[in-house]
Design a protein around this motif. Sequence first.
Motif, PDB file in Angstrom:
ATOM      1  N   GLY A   1       1.176  -1.322  -0.073  1.00  0.00           N
ATOM      2  CA  GLY A   1       0.018   0.263   0.301  1.00  0.00           C
ATOM      3  C   GLY A   1       0.571   1.506   0.038  1.00  0.00           C
TER       4      GLY A   1
ATOM      5  N   ARG B   1      -6.105   0.542   0.218  1.00  0.00           N
ATOM      6  CA  ARG B   1      -3.838   1.396   0.453  1.00  0.00           C
ATOM      7  C   ARG B   1      -3.780   1.386  -0.911  1.00  0.00           C
TER       8      ARG B   1
ATOM      9  N   THR C   1      -5.432   5.710   0.636  1.00  0.00           N
ATOM     10  CA  THR C   1      -6.520   5.074   0.454  1.00  0.00           C
ATOM     11  C   THR C   1      -7.893   5.327  -0.095  1.00  0.00           C
TER      12      THR C   1
END
Length: 165
Positions: free
Chosen positions: A55, A113, A118
């Motif tokens: 992420g 993410r 996000t």
Amino acid sequence: MWVWILWVAVGLVVLGLGLALTVVVTMRTKNPRGLGVIRRFHRRYTNRSMLRDAGEPGAYAALIRHVGRRSGKPYATPIGVYPKDDGFLVLLPYGADADWLRNIRATGSAELRADGRTHLVTPQVVGLAEALPYLSAGNRRIVRLLGLVDFLVLRPAPVPAGDGR
């Protein structure tokens, strides 16, 4: 001594090719027992190492956060995502029956993410025809090799009215 080293090297190559062939056959046939072994291996080893940077900007994998459908426990799973004009595309090598996907489908949304950002997303399982335009030539070869037919589209979730964001 050189003969011994050569035999060990050849043996390791043959073992590696045999293992790769076994994985491909298991993925193509969707053998439940074989898929279970592969899933357990990824949960125990691969996912744990990928969770460290999933992420984050430049990371190979994105991170999807979801809640257990029975336990209510929060989970984080590393997944590979491909940008799409209205969200993200995810290859589903285990099919649409993976635990993390069943959790997301049960709640209707998840937090993704990817590349340091996000997103609140909603899931939709799609077929090969909708996924192909978003895959590179290399990924198309992998899809054909493994016989993948299920894909996941993660689209931005609608913002609830009065949220103020």
